[in-house]
Design an enzyme around this catalytic site. Sequence first.
Site, PDB file in Angstrom:
ATOM      1  N   CYS C  85       0.833  -1.201   0.000  1.00  7.76           N
ATOM      2  CA  CYS C  85       0.000   0.000   0.000  1.00  7.76           C
ATOM      3  C   CYS C  85       0.870   1.255   0.000  1.00  7.76           C
ATOM      4  O   CYS C  85       1.527   1.558  -0.979  1.00  7.76           O
ATOM      5  CB  CYS C  85      -0.954  -0.035   1.191  1.00  7.76           C
ATOM      6  SG  CYS C  85      -2.264   1.187   1.077  1.00  7.76           S
ATOM      7  N   HIS C 194      -3.663  -5.622   1.244  1.00  6.84           N
ATOM      8  CA  HIS C 194      -2.945  -5.844   2.507  1.00  6.84           C
ATOM      9  C   HIS C 194      -2.928  -7.293   2.970  1.00  6.84           C
ATOM     10  O   HIS C 194      -3.813  -7.706   3.716  1.00  6.84           O
ATOM     11  CB  HIS C 194      -3.606  -5.011   3.608  1.00  6.84           C
ATOM     12  CG  HIS C 194      -3.396  -3.550   3.459  1.00  6.84           C
ATOM     13  ND1 HIS C 194      -2.449  -2.854   4.163  1.00  6.84           N
ATOM     14  CD2 HIS C 194      -4.014  -2.646   2.672  1.00  6.84           C
ATOM     15  CE1 HIS C 194      -2.491  -1.573   3.829  1.00  6.84           C
ATOM     16  NE2 HIS C 194      -3.432  -1.411   2.925  1.00  6.84           N
ATOM     17  N   GLU C 196      -1.108  -8.520   5.233  1.00  6.67           N
ATOM     18  CA  GLU C 196      -0.894  -8.573   6.694  1.00  6.67           C
ATOM     19  C   GLU C 196      -2.205  -8.474   7.457  1.00  6.67           C
ATOM     20  O   GLU C 196      -2.230  -8.756   8.655  1.00  6.67           O
ATOM     21  CB  GLU C 196       0.115  -7.497   7.125  1.00  6.67           C
ATOM     22  CG  GLU C 196      -0.438  -6.091   7.330  1.00  6.67           C
ATOM     23  CD  GLU C 196      -0.674  -5.325   6.021  1.00  6.67           C
ATOM     24  OE1 GLU C 196      -0.728  -5.962   4.949  1.00  6.67           O
ATOM     25  OE2 GLU C 196      -0.840  -4.093   6.075  1.00  6.67           O
TER      26      GLU C 196
END
Lengths: 81, 81, 222, 743
Positions: C85, C194, C196
Amino acid sequence: MAKIVVDVMLKPEILDPQGNAVASALPRLGFTFATSVRQGKRFEIEVAGEPTPAQLAEVEKAAEVLLSNPVIENYVVRVEK
Amino acid sequence: MAKIVVDVMLKPEILDPQGNAVASALPRLGFTFATSVRQGKRFEIEVAGEPTPAQLAEVEKAAEVLLSNPVIENYVVRVEK
Amino acid sequence: MRVGVVTFPGTLDDRDAARAVRAGGLEAIELWHGDADLKNVDAVILPGGFSYGDYLRCGAISRFAPVMTSIIEQANKGMPLLGICNGFQVLCESHLLPGALTRNSDLHFLCKDQVISIENTNTPWTSSFSKGQEILIPLKNGEGSFQCDDATLASLEGEKRIIARYVGENPNGSRNLIAGITNTRGNVVGLMPHPEHAIDTLTGPSADGLGFFTSILNAMVK
Amino acid sequence: MSLDTVAQAVARPDTAQPFKELGLKPDEYARIKEILGRRPTSSELAMYSVMWSEHCSYKSSKVHLKQFGEKAPKSDALLVGIGENAGVVDVGQGYAVTFKIESHNHPSFVEPYQGAATGVGGIVRDILTMGARPIAVMDPLRFGPADAPDTRRVLPGIIAGVGGYGNCLGLPNIGGEVVFDETYIGNPLVNALCVGVMRHSDIKLAKAAGAGNLVVLYGAKTGGDGIGGVSVLASETFGDGGSTKRPSVQVGDPFVEKVLIECSLEIFAEDLVVGIQDLGGAGLSCATSELASGGSGGMKVQLDKVPLRDPSLSPEEILMSESQERMCAIVEPSKIVRFIEICKKWDVTVTVIGEVTDGKHLEITWNGELIVDVPPRTVAHDGPVYNRPLAQPEYIDRVNAQTISVPMPQSSAEIKAALLKLVSAPNMADKSWVTAQYDKYVQGNTIQAQPDDSGMVRIDEKTNLGVAIATDANANWSYLNPYQGAKLALAEAARNIATAGARPLAVTNCLNFGSPEDPGVMWQFAESVRGLADGCLEMGLPVTGGNVSFYNQTGDVAILPTPVIGVLGVIDDVRTRTPMSFNKAGLELYLLGTTHSDLAGSEWAFLHGQRGGNSPTADLQNEMNLIEVLLAGRSEKIFTAAHDLSQGGLAMSITEMVLRHMVGATISLKDTAIDLLSETPGRVIVAVESSQAGALLDLCAKYKISLSKLGTTGGDSLVINETTISLQELKTAHTSTFPKLFG
Ligand SMILES: Nc1ncnc2c1ncn2[C@@H]1O[C@H](COP(=O)(O)OP(=O)(O)O)[C@@H](O)[C@H]1O
Ligand SMILES: [Mg+2]
C-alpha cells in the site's frame, strides 16, 4: 480553443497541512530557499474558441460554487495565453 | 519578498479522475463551457528578497525531485509579480 | 531470519506487518525512518499507512528518509523488499518500481475485501502460491490506482512482472487491473492490497495473506 | 495598541467592556467582578466568557446531569467517573478502557469535511489524555432527508471527513449510525466516539500538582482558529484592522495528531508527566484553568512563549484559540530533558510556557505584564448554573393520542412490496457506501465492525480479551416519549453488545437537543436524562461521561430529541463471540421475546409520514434477562448466530441475516404484517443447530424469556409463509439506495 485557468488556494488564515509538510521537507533535502509554502489546486479548463466575457463570468460562477470552497478557499480565474 | 509559483499537472496521457469528475459535474450544474478539465497542484513559495537565478535553479530542482513525480507529472516554475 | 519493518511518521500498519512476519515464522525487526542502520535484516517490509500524512503525493516525502538510502542500496544488491500500500507508493516514488499510484477512480477511500489472482510465483514474496491462485485480502486506500505509460505497461506485461491482478470489477481504475508488480530482478515487490490483514479469520476476511510471509521464509531458508 | 493588564483594570475600573458581545449576561459579568474584586482584564473576560459558555460550562444541563452521579449504581468496574476528560472502566486482566462520545454538529454544517474531521480529532485527544492508546472510533450521524439538496452537500463531506481523519490516524472505524429526518436539515449531527485502552497503572489525570513543576505545551502551533467571538475583544484592543481576519473554521491535520499520539504514548510509557490535558474547546483557557484547578490552584504562564502560526494574534485570542492537535502537560523539572527529546524524535514542537506555583491563583503574563490573575476554579468549575424553565410541550398529548394507520400487507404481492420498500428505505438501506470509506482493519484487532450489531476489538492478543461497543438512539420514540426513548436507546445499545456475547459494563452518551431556552426542549432534555439515569440504575450500568449539544434547531424548529447512548461491554474471549449471521443451511431460527403491535415511531410508520401514538415502554428487567440468555447462549455454545431486532423490526433483521452470507431462510409467521413490521423492543433472532434446540428451550425457561420458532436456514431466497423473494432481488433493493443517492 483556449485555456482558462482557475487557481484555488486556501485563505491565508487557514491552516495548510500540505503546504507545511512540503515546507518542512524542503530543508531536509537541502533546499533552503522557502520562507513559506502554500499548496493549492490548479484547474485547466479548455473551452472551444476564444473565451467570451459571458463565458468567463460563467467560469467565475463555477469557480465559486464548485471548484472552490468559499468557506476556506479563494480563487482566481484567468485566461492562459 | 517574492512569490515563486510551481504548477504541477498530470501528463496529458495519464488518467485524471479528479479532472474528469469536475468535467462531468459542471454540466449537471448548468455550466456548459468546458470541453475538458484537468486538475493539478499549485505551490506558492515565498522567498526572501528578489529571487536570484541561482535560487530559481534550486526551485527547478526541487520541483523536479520533490514537488512533482516525473513519471506522471509535468511542472512549470515562474515568478509571480 | 530477520525481516525489518519500517516505521515512518504516519505509518499505520507496522505492528500488523510485524505480527504477520511472526505468524509466518520469522523474526520482525523494527526499523526507524531516521536511522540508516538496517540492523542486519535479511529482508524489509515497507508497511501501509499515511507516511507524512500522504501530503504532496503518497510516499513522496518518505522516499528521502535516511533508512531509504540504505534500503535502496540493499535492494539493488538483491535483498527482498516488499512495499504494501503506502509502501508500494514509496517504492514507486523511489523509482525501485516503475509507474505511480494515483487517486482511486471514484475519488473515495475504499476499504473492501478484494479477490486478487497471483500471476507471478517466482518472487521471494509469492513463491508459496500457485500460479493463478485467487486469494481474498483487504484493499484499503485512497490512492491505489496504478498508472504508467504504455511502454512501461508493455514491458511489465511482457516480462511477467505483474505479480497480482484484481479479479472482477476494477476497484480503483488501475491499468490492466494491476494490484502488484515486481522489478526486473524480481526481489522488490509492490502490492496495493494488505496481506498482513488476512493472516487469520478472526481479524481478517481469510488467512490467505499468510502466503506472502511463508514465501519469504522459504526464500530465506533456501 | 494597548495591552489590558491587571494594573490597568485596577486603575481604570470604569472601562466599558463588550461582555454582551461575548455572550455573557449582565449578572454573569457582575459575578466576575465580584469574584475578582475589580473589573476583569480583557484576557480574563475572554477566559470567563468562553469557559462560562453553554458548551464548556454545561450551565443549562448541569442540574439534570447530576442524576448520573446521584442515581449511579454500585459498580466495581468504574476507575474514573464523570468529571475527567473521559471515564475509565476496569475490564479485567489489569486492563482499563476509556471511551466517550462528543458532538461536532454545527462546525460540520458549516464545513462538512473539516467539521467532521476535527470532531474525530477532538475526541481522540480526550481519550489519549487519559493515558490510553486510542484503538477504535465510531460515528453516529444524522442528516436531513436523503434526497434533500443540502444533504447531498453535507453528507459526502462529513463521511469523507470522518474517514479522512480516522483513517490517517490508523484507528479502525467499528460502527456508527446514519439516520435521515427532516428536522436535521440545517442541523446535521456528527457525534464521534473513541475508545482507548491502557493498563490500570497508566491512568492520567488533568491536574497540575507540585510547585515548581513545568507547564509544557506541545503539538501544533497556535493559530487563530475558532475564536469567532473573541475577535470583538481583539478589535477593541487593537482598533479596527489591527488584527488580521480570523478563520471561521478549524482545519485539522491528522498527520500531526498521529505523531502527537505516538509521541504522547512514548512520554506516558516513560512516566514523564504529572498531569495532562488536551486542548479542545476554549483552548488554553480551558487547559490552564482545568489543570490548575486539578491541583492546588497555583500556576504561572508566560503567554508570549506560546509558539504561533499567526504572529498577529492578541493575548486574548491566544487564550481562546481552538487550534487543533495541541496538548498541555505538567512535567517535573528533572524529566523535562527527556520529554523534549521524545518530542524532537517525533518532530513535535514543544515549549515550556510556565510552572506550577504554591499559590492559589492562575497568573498569566504577556511580555512580563500581568494580564490574568484569577482563582482557576472560578473559571473552570464555578460557572453559572441555570435551572431553566421546562414544560411538557403541547405536541406530546396530541401525537400520543393519534392512532397510526398504515398499510398492513396481507397478500404475497403486498408482503414482497412492503419488504422491498422497507429494506431500500434510506434509513434501512445498506450503508457500505459510507463504511467502505472507513478503514476497519488497521491495528489488526477488529473482530466486528459494520454491519454487525456492535463493534468489537481484541485488546490482548494472547488472552483474546476484547471489548464491544454499540451506540443507539431512536429519536422517533424520544419524540413521542423522551423518558422512554432514552431508556429504550440504552436497552438497545446494551442488547447490541450482548447479542455477540459481551457483557455490558458502562455507558457514555451524547445528548443532542434544540434550544435550552425553549421550555419544551428543556423538558425533552430533562426527561431524557431522567430516563437514562433511571435506566442505568436499573441495569446496574454507570454513566462514565458524555457530552451535551444544545441549540440544534432552525428557527423555532428543534431537531428530534436525539440522546445517543453508547454502551461498552467486555468479552473474555473474542474467538467465542456469537456472530450476527449464519453461513449454512439446516439451522433452526428462533425469535426470543414477544411481539406486540408496536408501530408508533416505527420505520414503517415513518415511511408513511406518521409520527404519532405511544412509544413502547421499556421493560429493563426483561432486557436484563434477555442479556443473560444471550451471554449464556454464547458461553454454553448454544448459538450459531444472534441478531438483534430494532428499526425495521423482524423484516429488517432477517433480511440482514440472510444477506450477510447469502444463505436464505424459510420462516412462518402468524400475524404476518405485525410480526414483520412491529418494533417491540427486547427481541433477538437466534440460529441454532437442531441438536441445541432443547438447550435453548431450557435456557429461555430459566430466564423467563419467551421463545417462538421462526423456521430454518437455507436456500437462495427468503421465504415468508407463501411469499418468496430471491436473495439477489433483496440484495439489489438493499444495496442500491446509497450509490443511487450519493454515488
Ligand atoms: N451527557 C453527559 N453525561 C455524563 N457526563 C457528561 C455529559 N456531558 C458532559 N459530561 C461530563 O462532563 C465533563 C465535561 O465535559 P466536556 O466539556 O465534554 O469534556 P472536555 O472538556 O473533555 O471536552 C466530562 O467529564 C463529561 O464526561
Ligand atoms: Mg477534554
